[in-house]
Each structure stands twice: as C-alpha cells, then as structure tokens.
Write an enzyme that holds these catalytic residues in place. Structure first.
Site, PDB file in Angstrom:
ATOM      1  N   HIS A  85     -43.650 129.377 101.575  1.00  0.00           N
ATOM      2  CA  HIS A  85     -44.792 130.171 101.121  1.00  0.00           C
ATOM      3  C   HIS A  85     -44.633 130.457  99.638  1.00  0.00           C
ATOM      4  O   HIS A  85     -43.519 130.458  99.119  1.00  0.00           O
ATOM      5  CB  HIS A  85     -44.860 131.508 101.878  1.00  0.00           C
ATOM      6  CG  HIS A  85     -45.229 131.355 103.315  1.00  0.00           C
ATOM      7  ND1 HIS A  85     -46.529 131.388 103.763  1.00  0.00           N
ATOM      8  CD2 HIS A  85     -44.458 131.130 104.395  1.00  0.00           C
ATOM      9  CE1 HIS A  85     -46.543 131.197 105.081  1.00  0.00           C
ATOM     10  NE2 HIS A  85     -45.290 131.043 105.483  1.00  0.00           N
ATOM     11  N   ASP A 164     -53.403 140.285 109.302  1.00  0.00           N
ATOM     12  CA  ASP A 164     -53.325 139.892 107.894  1.00  0.00           C
ATOM     13  C   ASP A 164     -54.656 139.308 107.430  1.00  0.00           C
ATOM     14  O   ASP A 164     -55.076 139.549 106.306  1.00  0.00           O
ATOM     15  CB  ASP A 164     -52.187 138.890 107.653  1.00  0.00           C
ATOM     16  CG  ASP A 164     -52.068 138.562 106.169  1.00  0.00           C
ATOM     17  OD1 ASP A 164     -51.787 139.491 105.394  1.00  0.00           O
ATOM     18  OD2 ASP A 164     -52.306 137.408 105.785  1.00  0.00           O
ATOM     19  N   ARG A 171     -58.858 143.285 101.151  1.00  0.00           N
ATOM     20  CA  ARG A 171     -58.288 143.226  99.795  1.00  0.00           C
ATOM     21  C   ARG A 171     -59.178 142.397  98.877  1.00  0.00           C
ATOM     22  O   ARG A 171     -59.361 142.733  97.710  1.00  0.00           O
ATOM     23  CB  ARG A 171     -56.871 142.638  99.847  1.00  0.00           C
ATOM     24  CG  ARG A 171     -55.840 143.607 100.420  1.00  0.00           C
ATOM     25  CD  ARG A 171     -54.537 142.892 100.762  1.00  0.00           C
ATOM     26  NE  ARG A 171     -53.919 142.266  99.613  1.00  0.00           N
ATOM     27  CZ  ARG A 171     -53.116 141.192  99.679  1.00  0.00           C
ATOM     28  NH1 ARG A 171     -52.821 140.629 100.840  1.00  0.00           N
ATOM     29  NH2 ARG A 171     -52.604 140.691  98.595  1.00  0.00           N
ATOM     30  N   SER A 186     -47.686 140.554 103.285  1.00  0.00           N
ATOM     31  CA  SER A 186     -48.570 139.528 103.835  1.00  0.00           C
ATOM     32  C   SER A 186     -47.796 138.216 104.048  1.00  0.00           C
ATOM     33  O   SER A 186     -47.818 137.616 105.137  1.00  0.00           O
ATOM     34  CB  SER A 186     -49.746 139.330 102.856  1.00  0.00           C
ATOM     35  OG  SER A 186     -50.408 138.133 103.082  1.00  0.00           O
ATOM     36  N   LYS A 190     -46.408 136.487 107.875  1.00  0.00           N
ATOM     37  CA  LYS A 190     -46.745 135.139 108.344  1.00  0.00           C
ATOM     38  C   LYS A 190     -45.486 134.282 108.489  1.00  0.00           C
ATOM     39  O   LYS A 190     -45.339 133.524 109.445  1.00  0.00           O
ATOM     40  CB  LYS A 190     -47.749 134.507 107.385  1.00  0.00           C
ATOM     41  CG  LYS A 190     -49.116 135.148 107.559  1.00  0.00           C
ATOM     42  CD  LYS A 190     -50.134 134.585 106.640  1.00  0.00           C
ATOM     43  CE  LYS A 190     -49.872 135.011 105.232  1.00  0.00           C
ATOM     44  NZ  LYS A 190     -51.055 135.148 104.402  1.00  0.00           N
TER      45      LYS A 190
END
Ligand code: URA
Length: 435
Positions: A85, A164, A171, A186, A190
């Site tokens: 990520h 999320d 957001r 976040s 995940k």
C-alpha cells in the site's frame, strides 16, 4: 475499565488536544457506522484530525473500528503472501510495477486498492484505463487468481472494511483526505484485514504527498509499524520523497504506459528505483529472497523480463488486454495535445507537485466531487524534471486534454508550477525566475 466518552465529550477533548483512549474512539466510530452518531459528528472529528492530528491511541481506535466493520481474509493456505500500500502521491504508479515484480520473485500478491483521492491518483483508476481489466472480483475468484497466477489487484471488496469506504466518502466530501493519521488508519485497516502476512507500506513525503516533511513520514512509518503490533505481520516501510511528481507521467492511462516502459527495462530512474525497492522489501518480508538481496533480485526481474511476463499473465487473468505492457497504443489517449513551452533558458530548480496534481485533477484525471467519472485518457507528460535544462520555446510538458481550452488552462498552471532558475553565467548563483 474507564467509562467510554460520549461522542460530544470525545469531540471536545480531541479539539483541546487532550488524551482520548482507543476504546472511546472505537465505540464512536462504530456508533457512526451503525447510524448512531450522525455524519456531522464524524465530519467534525475528521476536521479536527485534519487540523491538529490524532494521537496514536485514537488512530488505533479508528483502525480497530474499521477492521471490525467487516470480514477478514485468511490467506495462510497460499504460502508466502504479500500486500502493498502507499499513502499516495502525485504520479506515484510504483504499485503497477511492484506487484508483478514481487510476484515474479515468488510472493503471492493479494492487493486491494482504492481509486484516486483528492489530487493523488489511485491504482484502481489507473487499472481501469486498461481495456477490459476487471477491478471487481468475488473474493473466491480473487484468492483463486492469486494462487493460480501469483497476483491479483482489485478494488476494495465491500465485505472487507466496508467502514473505510464509507469514511473515505465522508473525507472526500469534507476535504479531509490529506491527514496522515486518518490515512494510516485507513491503510492499516485494509492491509491487516487483507490477510497477507508480509506488508510493504510506502510512506510518501513532499508537496505532492501525504506527509509534508521527511520527519513526518518517518513518524507515520513508525505509527504504521506500531499499529501492526500483535497482528503477526512482517511489515516493511519505504519512505519515498515526492517533492516533484514521481516519474514523468501524471494521469491514469499515461501512468500505465510509463509502468510498461519500466517493465520493459526503461522508464524513469526514480520510478524504477522505488518500484524495485517496494518489491524487494516485500519479497524479503515474505521470506522468498534472502535478507539484503530483495532490491537486486527485483532489478534482475526487471532486466530479464520475468516481471513483464508476470504482468502479462496478471492482466490477462483479470480480463485486460495483456498487450498493454508491450503495445501501449492500446491505451486511450486524449484527442488534444497542448505543449507547455518554456519562456526562458535555464535549469528546473523545483516542481510544485501538489499544483501539478491539482491541475491534472481539474483536467479530468481525478475527481472534484466523489461521484465524478474520471477521464482515463487525459494527463501530462513532464519533459523536464528537477536538475534538467530547458530551452526557451521548447516544451517543459505535453498536456493531453479533452479540449483545447482545458489544455491551455492546464499548460498555464504547469508553467507556474515548474520553477526554472536562470543561470546568469558561469560561477554565478542561479536565480529563480518564477517564484
Ligand atoms: N490510501 C488509503 O487506503 N487510504 C487513504 O486515506 C490514503 C491512501
């Protein structure tokens, strides 16, 4: 055990910068997710986070609530699994290269990605630029492909961390996507729910990134490591500077094209370096290459074509045209090309990556409101990066636009974002002509 705070107490304390325990935050977020606490309170909390940051415990409470909002995958039966990520950055398409590279080294890469947020692109928007590529697979099909092919990348499945997705929409609607603590929660929710045992987390810093400074990026990397404690994961963090856009292309199809250049052994050196580092760290974390050898092995996989071969198998397995990596002409390109022409001779001293990201977003490559469709074919190609020479009248960038007026507007913005120093003569200090 302490009595949990009410949402209002929690908001007031957070505003004052006082300690809030993880459990109170977890309950608050859970209450919002089950339609107890209203959107207004969650929006206010995100605004406080954006303005003054969260402490570690609050970030942990948020992450726990997000993970608890859905199922968790268990990939243990697949062997050496990995996920990667990024906190996000302008022109950061390193995942498109790092996924097949790590898979070519033997990591079973199971990645769920997001679409673009704010002025940063997202891997899913980029992959959707590939004709036929399916970003939505059922979880069984996703895991089956990881096992059979070696990697799969899909959009987030709503069975995992659905909270999320809901929080990200809030957001986006409230301009609070850029806070690094919200991002850390976040990303980690995940990554941990995704079930892979090895994680490579790219934490970006600079104008075009989530963290403004190197120090903030290092703190965020430590926070992510801390959030993973107790989860039995091998976590590597890679801190990447995005003071100018990574690589030379910004825009969805253009970034796929650039990734294909790297997979074929060329492409920009900074992108190649970051992608090899992410893949190498992931391969080491997953235990498929020896410690200290990951980056070299990833570079070999770029040079010998095994990364490219894996990329072709991956895209084909997901319904995409595998020729995308060898024949970039299969990607759409916007109909109007507008060059941004240098108005002096000089050397590029800096490029405002945030301004470039925002300009490309206005061009249509990103979203100005959460439900907007992105235009995969638009974007910019930078002909000059920091330290390179420009000549008056020659292009600094090429803008690929839907129409001429959008292209002209973007060209003006790009020229303002690229700071060219005029060298007065040998031995003189460069002066910045465009401040
Ligand atoms: N990546 C994520 O998954 N979430 C963010 O908020 C930013 C980057």
């Amino acid at each position: 055990m302490a009595i949990p705070l009410s949402p209002l107490e929690l908001l007031e304390r957070t505003w004052r910068g006082e300690y809030v325990d993880a459990d109170s935050v977890r309950r608050f977020v859970r209450s919002w997710l089950s339609d107890g606490a209203p959107d207004s309170q969650m929006a206010a909390w995100c605004a406080i986070a954006q303005a003054r940051g969260l402490d570690r415990e609050s970030t942990q409470g948020l992450m726990a609530a997000l993970i608890g909002s859905g199922e968790r995958l268990d990939l243990a039966s697949l062997g050496a699994t990995g996920d990667l990520h990024s906190t996000g950055g302008v022109g950061d398409n390193a995942s498109l290269v790092a996924v097949p590279l790590a898979a070519a080294l033997g990591v079973r890469v199971a990645k769920m990605s997001r679409r673009g947020l704010g002025h940063w692109g997202g891997t899913i928007d980029k992959l959707e630029a590939i004709p036929g590529y399916r970003t939505t697979l059922e979880l069984g099909e996703f895991i089956g492909q990881v096992q059979r092919v070696g990697c799969a990348v899909i959009a987030h499945n709503p069975r995992l961390v659905p909270g999320d997705g809901r929080l990200t929409s809030l957001r986006e609607a409230t301009g609070t996507v850029a806070n690094r603590d919200l991002i850390a929660a976040s990303v980690m929710s995940k990554a941990l729910a995704g079930g892979a045992t090895a994680l490579a987390l790219e934490v970006t810093w600079g104008d075009g990134a989530a963290c403004g400074t190197l120090e903030q990026a290092q703190r965020t990397a430590e926070l992510m490591q801390w959030l993973a404690v107790g989860w039995e994961r091998e976590v590597r963090t890679i801190v990447t500077a995005i003071r100018e856009p990574l690589g030379r292309m910004i825009g969805n199809a253009l970034e796929v094209r650039e990734a294909s250049d790297v997979l074929r052994g060329g492409g920009p050196a900074d992108l190649r370096r970051v992608a090899a580092r992410i893949a190498g760290e992931l391969a080491e974390a997953a235990g498929v290459v020896a410690a200290g050898e990951g980056v070299t092995r990833a570079e070999v996989a770029l040079a010998d074509g095994s990364g490219l071969a894996m990329a072709e198998r991956w895209v084909e397995a997901q319904g995409g045209n595998p020729a995308v990596w060898s024949t970039p002409a299969v990607l759409a390109i916007a109909p109007v090309g507008v060059p941004a022409l240098a108005d002096r001779d000089g050397v590029v001293e800096s490029i405002d990556a945030r301004a470039i990201g925002e300009s490309v977003r206005r061009l249509g490559a990103g979203r100005l409101h959460p439900s907007q469709q992105v235009d995969h074919a638009v974007g910019i190609e930078l002909m000059a990066k920091v330290g390179e020479t420009v000549t008056s009248g020659a292009p600094i960038a090429m803008i690929h636009a839907r129409d001429a007026s959008l292209g002209d507007n973007c060209a003006t913005e790009i020229l303002a974002a690229v700071h060219v120093g005029v060298r007065a003569g040998a031995g003189d200090a460069a002066t910045t002509a465009r401040d």
